[in-house]
Design a protein around this motif. Structure first.
Motif, PDB file in Angstrom:
ATOM      1  N   ALA A 179       0.839  -1.203   0.000  1.00  0.00           N
ATOM      2  CA  ALA A 179       0.000   0.000   0.000  1.00  0.00           C
ATOM      3  C   ALA A 179       0.874   1.254   0.000  1.00  0.00           C
ATOM      4  CB  ALA A 179      -0.922  -0.004   1.204  1.00  0.00           C
ATOM      5  N   TRP A 180       0.992   1.909  -1.161  1.00  0.00           N
ATOM      6  CA  TRP A 180       1.791   3.123  -1.316  1.00  0.00           C
ATOM      7  C   TRP A 180       1.043   4.350  -0.844  1.00  0.00           C
ATOM      8  CZ3 TRP A 180       6.828   3.300  -2.923  1.00  0.00           C
ATOM      9  CH2 TRP A 180       7.355   2.113  -3.436  1.00  0.00           C
ATOM     10  N   ASP A 181      -0.277   4.342  -1.001  1.00  0.00           N
ATOM     11  CA  ASP A 181      -1.086   5.506  -0.648  1.00  0.00           C
ATOM     12  C   ASP A 181      -2.508   5.036  -0.383  1.00  0.00           C
ATOM     13  OD1 ASP A 181      -1.792   8.143  -0.192  1.00  0.00           O
ATOM     14  OD2 ASP A 181      -1.680   8.762  -2.291  1.00  0.00           O
ATOM     15  N   VAL A 182      -3.216   5.742   0.494  1.00  0.00           N
ATOM     16  CA  VAL A 182      -4.609   5.426   0.816  1.00  0.00           C
ATOM     17  C   VAL A 182      -5.391   6.727   0.899  1.00  0.00           C
ATOM     18  CG1 VAL A 182      -6.190   4.411   2.505  1.00  0.00           C
ATOM     19  CG2 VAL A 182      -3.934   3.383   2.154  1.00  0.00           C
ATOM     20  N   GLN A 183      -6.555   6.750   0.279  1.00  0.00           N
ATOM     21  CA  GLN A 183      -7.485   7.871   0.383  1.00  0.00           C
ATOM     22  C   GLN A 183      -8.829   7.295   0.809  1.00  0.00           C
ATOM     23  OE1 GLN A 183      -6.859  11.216  -0.144  1.00  0.00           O
ATOM     24  NE2 GLN A 183      -4.720  10.661  -0.407  1.00  0.00           N
ATOM     25  N   VAL A 184      -9.514   7.988   1.705  1.00  0.00           N
ATOM     26  CA  VAL A 184     -10.818   7.545   2.182  1.00  0.00           C
ATOM     27  C   VAL A 184     -11.871   8.548   1.744  1.00  0.00           C
ATOM     28  CG1 VAL A 184     -12.214   7.060   4.221  1.00  0.00           C
ATOM     29  CG2 VAL A 184      -9.818   6.336   4.147  1.00  0.00           C
ATOM     30  N   SER A 185     -12.962   8.031   1.208  1.00  0.00           N
ATOM     31  CA  SER A 185     -14.106   8.848   0.832  1.00  0.00           C
ATOM     32  C   SER A 185     -15.364   8.102   1.266  1.00  0.00           C
ATOM     33  CB  SER A 185     -14.121   9.094  -0.679  1.00  0.00           C
ATOM     34  OG  SER A 185     -15.262   9.859  -1.038  1.00  0.00           O
ATOM     35  N   ALA A 192     -12.263   2.940   1.148  1.00  0.00           N
ATOM     36  CA  ALA A 192     -10.836   3.238   1.149  1.00  0.00           C
ATOM     37  C   ALA A 192     -10.298   2.859  -0.217  1.00  0.00           C
ATOM     38  CB  ALA A 192     -10.115   2.451   2.243  1.00  0.00           C
ATOM     39  N   TYR A 193      -9.587   3.775  -0.852  1.00  0.00           N
ATOM     40  CA  TYR A 193      -8.982   3.559  -2.162  1.00  0.00           C
ATOM     41  C   TYR A 193      -7.475   3.408  -1.927  1.00  0.00           C
ATOM     42  CZ  TYR A 193     -13.510   5.166  -3.692  1.00  0.00           C
ATOM     43  OH  TYR A 193     -14.864   5.297  -3.880  1.00  0.00           O
ATOM     44  N   ILE A 194      -6.944   2.257  -2.263  1.00  0.00           N
ATOM     45  CA  ILE A 194      -5.562   1.927  -1.936  1.00  0.00           C
ATOM     46  C   ILE A 194      -4.738   1.814  -3.209  1.00  0.00           C
ATOM     47  CG2 ILE A 194      -4.051   0.263  -0.790  1.00  0.00           C
ATOM     48  CD1 ILE A 194      -6.637  -0.651   0.761  1.00  0.00           C
ATOM     49  N   ALA A 195      -3.683   2.652  -3.320  1.00  0.00           N
ATOM     50  CA  ALA A 195      -2.716   2.535  -4.415  1.00  0.00           C
ATOM     51  C   ALA A 195      -1.771   1.414  -4.002  1.00  0.00           C
ATOM     52  CB  ALA A 195      -1.966   3.844  -4.611  1.00  0.00           C
ATOM     53  N   ASP A 196      -1.935   0.253  -4.603  1.00  0.00           N
ATOM     54  CA  ASP A 196      -1.280  -0.970  -4.133  1.00  0.00           C
ATOM     55  C   ASP A 196      -0.124  -1.398  -5.037  1.00  0.00           C
ATOM     56  OD1 ASP A 196      -1.423  -2.715  -1.924  1.00  0.00           O
ATOM     57  OD2 ASP A 196      -2.295  -4.286  -3.165  1.00  0.00           O
ATOM     58  N   GLY A 234       2.137  -2.688  -7.744  1.00  0.00           N
ATOM     59  CA  GLY A 234       1.933  -3.607  -8.859  1.00  0.00           C
ATOM     60  C   GLY A 234       0.590  -4.296  -8.848  1.00  0.00           C
ATOM     61  N   ASN A 235      -0.127  -4.204  -7.750  1.00  0.00           N
ATOM     62  CA  ASN A 235      -1.462  -4.794  -7.644  1.00  0.00           C
ATOM     63  C   ASN A 235      -2.543  -3.826  -8.120  1.00  0.00           C
ATOM     64  OD1 ASN A 235      -3.045  -7.057  -6.853  1.00  0.00           O
ATOM     65  ND2 ASN A 235      -3.664  -5.981  -5.019  1.00  0.00           N
ATOM     66  N   GLY A 236      -2.153  -2.608  -8.492  1.00  0.00           N
ATOM     67  CA  GLY A 236      -3.108  -1.630  -9.017  1.00  0.00           C
ATOM     68  C   GLY A 236      -3.919  -0.939  -7.945  1.00  0.00           C
ATOM     69  N   LEU A 237      -5.184  -0.707  -8.224  1.00  0.00           N
ATOM     70  CA  LEU A 237      -6.095  -0.022  -7.314  1.00  0.00           C
ATOM     71  C   LEU A 237      -6.945  -1.052  -6.581  1.00  0.00           C
ATOM     72  CD1 LEU A 237      -7.420   2.626  -6.293  1.00  0.00           C
ATOM     73  CD2 LEU A 237      -9.005   2.424  -8.228  1.00  0.00           C
ATOM     74  N   VAL A 238      -6.975  -0.948  -5.269  1.00  0.00           N
ATOM     75  CA  VAL A 238      -7.808  -1.815  -4.440  1.00  0.00           C
ATOM     76  C   VAL A 238      -8.835  -0.915  -3.756  1.00  0.00           C
ATOM     77  CG1 VAL A 238      -7.843  -3.371  -2.457  1.00  0.00           C
ATOM     78  CG2 VAL A 238      -5.948  -3.475  -4.078  1.00  0.00           C
ATOM     79  N   ASP A 256     -10.623  -5.032  -7.145  1.00  0.00           N
ATOM     80  CA  ASP A 256      -9.168  -5.185  -7.230  1.00  0.00           C
ATOM     81  C   ASP A 256      -8.814  -5.034  -8.702  1.00  0.00           C
ATOM     82  OD1 ASP A 256      -6.540  -5.795  -6.809  1.00  0.00           O
ATOM     83  OD2 ASP A 256      -6.916  -7.716  -5.859  1.00  0.00           O
ATOM     84  N   MET A 257      -8.309  -3.856  -9.085  1.00  0.00           N
ATOM     85  CA  MET A 257      -8.046  -3.556 -10.495  1.00  0.00           C
ATOM     86  C   MET A 257      -6.575  -3.794 -10.803  1.00  0.00           C
ATOM     87  SD  MET A 257     -10.408  -0.208 -10.777  1.00  0.00           S
ATOM     88  CE  MET A 257     -12.080  -0.250 -10.219  1.00  0.00           C
ATOM     89  N   LEU A 258      -6.288  -4.934 -11.373  1.00  0.00           N
ATOM     90  CA  LEU A 258      -4.917  -5.382 -11.577  1.00  0.00           C
ATOM     91  C   LEU A 258      -4.306  -4.930 -12.895  1.00  0.00           C
ATOM     92  CD1 LEU A 258      -5.414  -9.064 -10.376  1.00  0.00           C
ATOM     93  CD2 LEU A 258      -4.409  -7.176  -9.098  1.00  0.00           C
ATOM     94  N   TRP A 259      -5.012  -4.164 -13.700  1.00  0.00           N
ATOM     95  CA  TRP A 259      -4.546  -3.867 -15.050  1.00  0.00           C
ATOM     96  C   TRP A 259      -3.594  -2.690 -15.140  1.00  0.00           C
ATOM     97  CZ3 TRP A 259      -7.202   0.669 -15.329  1.00  0.00           C
ATOM     98  CH2 TRP A 259      -8.454   0.715 -14.754  1.00  0.00           C
ATOM     99  N   PHE A 260      -3.136  -2.138 -14.009  1.00  0.00           N
ATOM    100  CA  PHE A 260      -2.136  -1.078 -14.059  1.00  0.00           C
ATOM    101  C   PHE A 260      -1.393  -1.008 -12.726  1.00  0.00           C
ATOM    102  CE2 PHE A 260      -6.106   0.791 -12.676  1.00  0.00           C
ATOM    103  CZ  PHE A 260      -5.758   1.540 -11.581  1.00  0.00           C
TER     104      PHE A 260
END
Length: 55
Positions: A7-13, A17-21, A23-27, A42-46
């Motif tokens: 988890a490189w970065d986390v934003q909560v709305s 919770a939106y997690i910049a993960d 190589g695992n992309g957006l979680v 779990d968006m693994l395409w980027f």
């Protein structure tokens, strides 16, 4: 909640919770019940290392 990446970065709305993960992309995690977070997507395409939330 343990993710497959780092988890490189986390934003909560709201209840999410939106997690910049890296190589695992957006979680996206539903944190309505913080004691029992649930995986929504779990968006693994980027690779993602940071997030910027704009309201």
């Amino acid at each position: 909640m343990d993710t497959d990446g780092y988890a490189w970065d986390v934003q909560v709305s709201g209840n999410y919770a939106y997690i910049a993960d890296g190589g695992n992309g957006l979680v996206i995690v539903d944190i309505t019940d913080p004691t029992n977070p649930e995986l929504v997507a779990d968006m693994l395409w980027f690779t993602l290392f940071g997030l910027h939330y704009m309201e």
